[in-house]
Enzyme design. Structure first.
Site, short mmCIF file in Angstrom:
data_model
loop_
_atom_site.label_atom_id
_atom_site.label_comp_id
_atom_site.label_asym_id
_atom_site.label_seq_id
_atom_site.Cartn_x
_atom_site.Cartn_y
_atom_site.Cartn_z
N SER A 101 3.86 -2.29 10.25
CA SER A 101 5.32 -2.39 10.45
C SER A 101 5.91 -3.74 10.03
O SER A 101 6.86 -4.21 10.64
CB SER A 101 5.68 -2.06 11.91
OG SER A 101 5.35 -0.71 12.19
N GLU A 117 -6.46 4.69 8.09
CA GLU A 117 -6.23 6.11 7.79
C GLU A 117 -7.47 6.73 7.13
O GLU A 117 -7.76 7.91 7.33
CB GLU A 117 -4.98 6.25 6.91
CG GLU A 117 -3.72 6.01 7.74
CD GLU A 117 -2.53 5.46 6.99
OE1 GLU A 117 -2.51 5.50 5.74
OE2 GLU A 117 -1.60 4.97 7.66
N LYS A 139 0.12 4.25 -0.21
CA LYS A 139 -0.50 5.43 0.41
C LYS A 139 -0.29 6.65 -0.49
O LYS A 139 -0.28 6.51 -1.72
CB LYS A 139 0.05 5.63 1.83
CG LYS A 139 -0.06 4.35 2.66
CD LYS A 139 0.22 4.53 4.12
CE LYS A 139 0.09 3.19 4.82
NZ LYS A 139 0.27 3.29 6.26
N HIS A 182 -9.25 1.22 5.20
CA HIS A 182 -7.94 1.38 5.86
C HIS A 182 -8.12 2.33 7.05
O HIS A 182 -8.89 3.29 6.98
CB HIS A 182 -6.91 1.92 4.87
CG HIS A 182 -5.52 1.89 5.43
ND1 HIS A 182 -5.09 2.83 6.33
CD2 HIS A 182 -4.50 1.02 5.26
CE1 HIS A 182 -3.84 2.54 6.68
NE2 HIS A 182 -3.47 1.44 6.04
N GLU A 207 -4.94 -4.80 10.85
CA GLU A 207 -3.86 -3.85 11.04
C GLU A 207 -4.09 -3.07 12.33
O GLU A 207 -4.91 -2.12 12.35
CB GLU A 207 -3.80 -2.85 9.88
CG GLU A 207 -3.60 -3.50 8.53
CD GLU A 207 -3.09 -2.48 7.51
OE1 GLU A 207 -1.98 -2.67 7.01
OE2 GLU A 207 -3.80 -1.50 7.25
N ASN A 219 0.88 -1.17 0.00
CA ASN A 219 0.00 0.00 0.00
C ASN A 219 0.92 1.22 0.00
O ASN A 219 1.53 1.53 1.02
CB ASN A 219 -0.88 -0.04 1.26
CG ASN A 219 -1.64 1.24 1.49
OD1 ASN A 219 -1.73 2.10 0.61
ND2 ASN A 219 -2.21 1.37 2.69
N GLY A 279 3.17 2.09 10.69
CA GLY A 279 4.20 3.11 10.51
C GLY A 279 4.99 3.44 11.76
O GLY A 279 5.71 4.45 11.79
P1 PGA Z 1 3.29 0.17 7.52
O1 PGA Z 1 1.78 0.42 7.00
O2 PGA Z 1 3.75 -1.13 6.90
O3 PGA Z 1 4.06 1.34 7.05
O4 PGA Z 1 3.21 0.06 9.00
C1 PGA Z 1 0.88 -0.63 6.87
C2 PGA Z 1 -0.43 -0.14 6.32
O5 PGA Z 1 -0.92 0.90 6.74
O6 PGA Z 1 -1.05 -0.80 5.44
#
Ligand code: PGA
Length: 252
Positions: free
Chosen positions: A211, A98, A13, A96, A166, A11, A172
């Site tokens: 992560s 976010e 983003k 997601h 997640e 992803n 992140g």
């Molecule tokens: P990350 O993000 O691997 O940077 O932690 C995962 C995600 O939000 O899909």
């Protein structure tokens, strides 16, 4: 009753300009030369889907990070599932964390987006996950299983549904849950799917995200009921991402 092939999904983003196309060419070459025991997907920003689709050849599928719940109409700035299907997307991420946080997307909205994605024959990757406050309060299992129940459309099938667990606090941050916590959550999600889909529930991939990187991928992907990864930061560079894909070389 055989489980489907695992899926390692990237992803991107809100990252990636036209120059990032070189990473897809590189990723495609790496998979072509070394092989992959899992399916490989990249979900770039909308602006790159068309370009990357032309470069990803047979080895890397290209999907989208979001869609609108309606098929068309007066929704300035939004993207419909027909548009994504038209570009060749086979997968659409919905819900997601976010999007749930930044755009106040409720389970009902996520469910409606999954309905839209599935209505055009794409696979909905439905994201769920608890906040740190919810985990610390001991509510993680309840929150996540409720999200799963409420976000999967009534007409969903095992072929057009993927769940991505997640934990919001792991995205992140470099932090990941313990292996025991990952296993407990993925087992709980599988239970929800079993109630809903019966024996066929094992056909649904449950991805772990938050992560994931090459150094922890093997340990996380080897957990029972973890059938792949949803990867943010470590999916931006082909070499890093291929390190995660390669974890499947040693997982039976
Ligand atoms: P990350 O993000 O691997 O940077 O932690 C995962 C995600 O939000 O899909």
């Amino acid at each position: 009753m055989t489980a489907p092939k695992a899926l390692v999904a990237g992803n991107w983003k809100m990252n990636g300009l036209k120059a990032a196309a070189t990473e897809i060419v590189k990723l495609n070459d790496l998979v072509n030369e070394n092989g992959a025991k899992c399916d490989v997907l990249i979900c770039p920003p909308f602006t790159l889907i068309s370009t990357l689709m032309d470069l990803s050849a047979d080895h890397v599928a290209i999907g989208a990070q979001d869609c609108h719940m309606n098929m068309k109409g007066a929704h300035t700035g939004d993207i419909s599932v027909d548009m994504l299907k038209d570009l060749g997307c086979g997968y659409i991420i919905v819900g997601h964390s976010e999007r749930r946080a930044d755009h106040s997307e409720s389970n009902d909205v996520v469910n409606a987006k999954a309905v839209a994605a599935q209505s055009v024959g794409t696979i909905a990757i439905i994201c769920v996950g608890e906040t740190i406050e919810e985990r610390q309060a001991g509510n993680a299992l309840n929150v996540v299983t409720s999200q799963v129940t409420a976000s999967i459309p009534a007409g969903a099938t095992t072929e057009n549904t993927i769940i991505a667990y997640e934990p919001v606090w792991a995205i992140g941050t470099g932090h990941t849950p313990t292996i025991g916590d990952v296993e407990e959550m993925h087992n709980a999600i599988r239970e929800v799917l079993l109630v809903r889909f019966g024996d066929k529930a094992s056909d649904i991939n449950i991805l772990y995200g938050g992560s994931v990187k090459a150094s922890n991928a093997h340990e996380l992907m080897a957990v029972k009921n973890v059938n792949g990864a949803l990867v943010g930061g470590a999916s931006l560079k082909a070499d890093d991402f291929f390190g995660i894909i390669s974890a499947y070389d040693e997982i039976g």
